[in-house]
Design a protein around this motif. Structure first.
Motif, PDB file in Angstrom:
ATOM      1  N   ASN A  79      64.293  32.813  60.571  1.00 24.68           N
ATOM      2  CA  ASN A  79      65.219  31.780  61.016  1.00 24.68           C
ATOM      3  C   ASN A  79      66.572  31.748  60.157  1.00 24.68           C
ATOM      4  O   ASN A  79      66.274  31.619  58.990  1.00 24.68           O
ATOM      5  CB  ASN A  79      64.149  30.498  60.851  1.00 24.68           C
ATOM      6  CG  ASN A  79      65.149  29.308  60.891  1.00 24.68           C
ATOM      7  OD1 ASN A  79      66.158  29.266  61.506  1.00 24.68           O
ATOM      8  ND2 ASN A  79      64.370  28.106  61.042  1.00 24.68           N
ATOM      9  N   ASP A  80      67.374  32.291  60.455  1.00 26.29           N
ATOM     10  CA  ASP A  80      68.777  32.082  59.955  1.00 26.29           C
ATOM     11  C   ASP A  80      69.172  30.626  59.307  1.00 26.29           C
ATOM     12  O   ASP A  80      70.082  30.794  58.285  1.00 26.29           O
ATOM     13  CB  ASP A  80      69.866  32.469  60.808  1.00 26.29           C
ATOM     14  CG  ASP A  80      69.865  34.115  61.037  1.00 26.29           C
ATOM     15  OD1 ASP A  80      69.040  34.810  60.506  1.00 26.29           O
ATOM     16  OD2 ASP A  80      70.425  34.223  62.352  1.00 26.29           O
ATOM     17  N   ASP A  81      68.289  29.802  59.836  1.00 26.03           N
ATOM     18  CA  ASP A  81      68.935  28.372  59.390  1.00 26.03           C
ATOM     19  C   ASP A  81      67.969  27.988  58.054  1.00 26.03           C
ATOM     20  O   ASP A  81      67.907  26.629  57.536  1.00 26.03           O
ATOM     21  CB  ASP A  81      68.802  27.257  60.524  1.00 26.03           C
ATOM     22  CG  ASP A  81      69.813  27.594  61.375  1.00 26.03           C
ATOM     23  OD1 ASP A  81      70.951  28.097  61.024  1.00 26.03           O
ATOM     24  OD2 ASP A  81      69.525  27.317  62.538  1.00 26.03           O
ATOM     25  N   ALA A  82      66.989  28.738  57.761  1.00 26.80           N
ATOM     26  CA  ALA A  82      65.924  28.328  56.906  1.00 26.80           C
ATOM     27  C   ALA A  82      66.544  28.168  55.081  1.00 26.80           C
ATOM     28  O   ALA A  82      67.708  29.068  55.194  1.00 26.80           O
ATOM     29  CB  ALA A  82      64.762  29.340  56.813  1.00 26.80           C
ATOM     30  N   ASP A  83      66.234  27.201  54.685  1.00 24.96           N
ATOM     31  CA  ASP A  83      66.794  27.119  53.291  1.00 24.96           C
ATOM     32  C   ASP A  83      66.477  28.061  52.310  1.00 24.96           C
ATOM     33  O   ASP A  83      65.305  28.752  52.570  1.00 24.96           O
ATOM     34  CB  ASP A  83      66.747  25.554  52.704  1.00 24.96           C
ATOM     35  CG  ASP A  83      65.253  25.220  52.346  1.00 24.96           C
ATOM     36  OD1 ASP A  83      64.558  26.237  52.008  1.00 24.96           O
ATOM     37  OD2 ASP A  83      64.952  24.067  52.645  1.00 24.96           O
ATOM     38  N   ASP A  84      67.154  28.344  51.204  1.00 30.27           N
ATOM     39  CA  ASP A  84      66.859  29.426  50.292  1.00 30.27           C
ATOM     40  C   ASP A  84      65.278  29.143  49.542  1.00 30.27           C
ATOM     41  O   ASP A  84      64.869  30.085  49.382  1.00 30.27           O
ATOM     42  CB  ASP A  84      67.845  29.127  49.063  1.00 30.27           C
ATOM     43  CG  ASP A  84      69.248  29.765  49.752  1.00 30.27           C
ATOM     44  OD1 ASP A  84      69.354  30.502  50.718  1.00 30.27           O
ATOM     45  OD2 ASP A  84      70.264  29.502  49.036  1.00 30.27           O
ATOM     46  N   GLU A  85      64.994  27.710  49.404  1.00 34.95           N
ATOM     47  CA  GLU A  85      63.587  27.744  48.766  1.00 34.95           C
ATOM     48  C   GLU A  85      62.809  28.144  49.578  1.00 34.95           C
ATOM     49  O   GLU A  85      61.752  28.778  49.100  1.00 34.95           O
ATOM     50  CB  GLU A  85      63.503  26.085  48.488  1.00 34.95           C
ATOM     51  CG  GLU A  85      62.201  25.854  47.614  1.00 34.95           C
ATOM     52  CD  GLU A  85      62.299  24.564  47.298  1.00 34.95           C
ATOM     53  OE1 GLU A  85      61.119  23.803  47.373  1.00 34.95           O
ATOM     54  OE2 GLU A  85      63.313  23.845  46.864  1.00 34.95           O
ATOM     55  N   ASP A  86      62.490  27.757  50.956  1.00 34.81           N
ATOM     56  CA  ASP A  86      61.657  28.159  52.019  1.00 34.81           C
ATOM     57  C   ASP A  86      61.608  29.712  51.812  1.00 34.81           C
ATOM     58  O   ASP A  86      60.574  30.268  52.314  1.00 34.81           O
ATOM     59  CB  ASP A  86      62.029  27.568  53.340  1.00 34.81           C
ATOM     60  CG  ASP A  86      61.682  26.040  53.262  1.00 34.81           C
ATOM     61  OD1 ASP A  86      60.983  25.349  52.311  1.00 34.81           O
ATOM     62  OD2 ASP A  86      61.950  25.431  54.088  1.00 34.81           O
ATOM     63  N   ARG A  87      62.740  30.138  52.198  1.00 30.60           N
ATOM     64  CA  ARG A  87      62.993  31.686  52.253  1.00 30.60           C
ATOM     65  C   ARG A  87      62.277  32.493  51.251  1.00 30.60           C
ATOM     66  O   ARG A  87      61.563  33.480  51.234  1.00 30.60           O
ATOM     67  CB  ARG A  87      64.459  32.213  52.435  1.00 30.60           C
ATOM     68  CG  ARG A  87      64.670  33.504  52.812  1.00 30.60           C
ATOM     69  CD  ARG A  87      66.173  33.989  53.211  1.00 30.60           C
ATOM     70  NE  ARG A  87      66.564  33.039  54.320  1.00 30.60           N
ATOM     71  CZ  ARG A  87      66.384  33.480  55.555  1.00 30.60           C
ATOM     72  NH1 ARG A  87      65.343  34.579  55.741  1.00 30.60           N
ATOM     73  NH2 ARG A  87      66.706  32.706  56.693  1.00 30.60           N
ATOM     74  N   ALA A  88      62.485  31.756  49.818  1.00 27.58           N
ATOM     75  CA  ALA A  88      62.016  32.609  48.626  1.00 27.58           C
ATOM     76  C   ALA A  88      60.426  32.498  48.659  1.00 27.58           C
ATOM     77  O   ALA A  88      59.695  33.343  48.282  1.00 27.58           O
ATOM     78  CB  ALA A  88      62.528  31.724  47.255  1.00 27.58           C
ATOM     79  N   ALA A  89      59.855  31.223  49.010  1.00 24.11           N
ATOM     80  CA  ALA A  89      58.602  30.896  49.165  1.00 24.11           C
ATOM     81  C   ALA A  89      57.739  32.007  50.203  1.00 24.11           C
ATOM     82  O   ALA A  89      56.822  32.685  49.940  1.00 24.11           O
ATOM     83  CB  ALA A  89      57.917  29.473  49.430  1.00 24.11           C
ATOM     84  N   ALA A  90      58.551  32.250  51.296  1.00 24.32           N
ATOM     85  CA  ALA A  90      58.032  32.970  52.529  1.00 24.32           C
ATOM     86  C   ALA A  90      58.043  34.352  51.892  1.00 24.32           C
ATOM     87  O   ALA A  90      57.140  35.252  52.244  1.00 24.32           O
ATOM     88  CB  ALA A  90      58.857  32.855  53.595  1.00 24.32           C
ATOM     89  N   THR A  91      58.983  34.937  51.321  1.00 23.69           N
ATOM     90  CA  THR A  91      59.051  36.203  50.889  1.00 23.69           C
ATOM     91  C   THR A  91      58.027  36.596  49.802  1.00 23.69           C
ATOM     92  O   THR A  91      57.435  37.578  49.681  1.00 23.69           O
ATOM     93  CB  THR A  91      60.549  36.355  50.247  1.00 23.69           C
ATOM     94  OG1 THR A  91      61.755  36.258  51.044  1.00 23.69           O
ATOM     95  CG2 THR A  91      60.713  37.927  49.425  1.00 23.69           C
ATOM     96  N   GLN A  92      57.749  35.615  48.954  1.00 19.82           N
ATOM     97  CA  GLN A  92      56.666  35.604  47.903  1.00 19.82           C
ATOM     98  C   GLN A  92      55.284  36.024  48.816  1.00 19.82           C
ATOM     99  O   GLN A  92      54.560  36.782  48.182  1.00 19.82           O
ATOM    100  CB  GLN A  92      56.934  34.570  47.151  1.00 19.82           C
ATOM    101  CG  GLN A  92      55.770  34.690  45.922  1.00 19.82           C
ATOM    102  CD  GLN A  92      55.813  33.585  44.815  1.00 19.82           C
ATOM    103  OE1 GLN A  92      56.330  32.509  45.260  1.00 19.82           O
ATOM    104  NE2 GLN A  92      55.228  33.719  43.675  1.00 19.82           N
TER     105      GLN A  92
END
Length: 131
Positions: A79-92
């Motif tokens: 999701n290109d609209d995901a915020d940085d915090e959610d993206r970092a948690a997902a990546t982790q």
């Protein structure tokens, strides 16, 4: 609905049983994208791709909760609209799953080697039969 498949076709394409697909629907892991007028589950290609992710996780002993969390993480990363915090948690979480998958694959390779050694041992001890 155009571009959809019924459960039997999805079962065949994914090598998952119809019972398993129904279970995944009932627990909310992969809910079909639509239902027919008669109430039949209708799956899209995206649903099939999600099921294939799960099928790959099953032999590596991921839990249903981990499967669901990984699917959510992959959705966030897609999701290109995901915020940085959610993206970092997902990546982790994806990284954690990757590490677990590598560890589990190594265990399975070791178990396969043991099984092959055992089969060779049994083959070596079979009596020779003459024709």
């Amino acid at each position: 609905m155009a571009g959809t498949m019924q459960i039997g076709e999805v079962a065949e394409r994914t090598s998952l049983s119809i019972r398993t697909l129904r279970h995944y629907d009932s627990v909310g892991l992969v809910v079909p994208s639509a239902r027919s007028a008669g109430g039949f589950r209708l799956y899209t290609e995206a649903d099939v791709e999600r099921l294939l992710v799960i099928r790959r996780m099953k032999p590596l002993e991921f839990t249903l909760a981990e499967m669901g969390e990984l699917l959510e993480a992959l959705d966030v990363l897609g999701n290109d609209d995901a915020d940085d915090e959610d993206r970092a948690a997902a990546t982790q979480f994806v990284d954690k799953c990757h590490d677990k998958a590598l560890d589990r694959c190594e265990t399975l390779r070791r178990h396969l080697a043991y099984g092959e050694e055992f089969a060779a041992l049994l083959a070596a001890r079979r009596p020779v039969t003459e024709l």
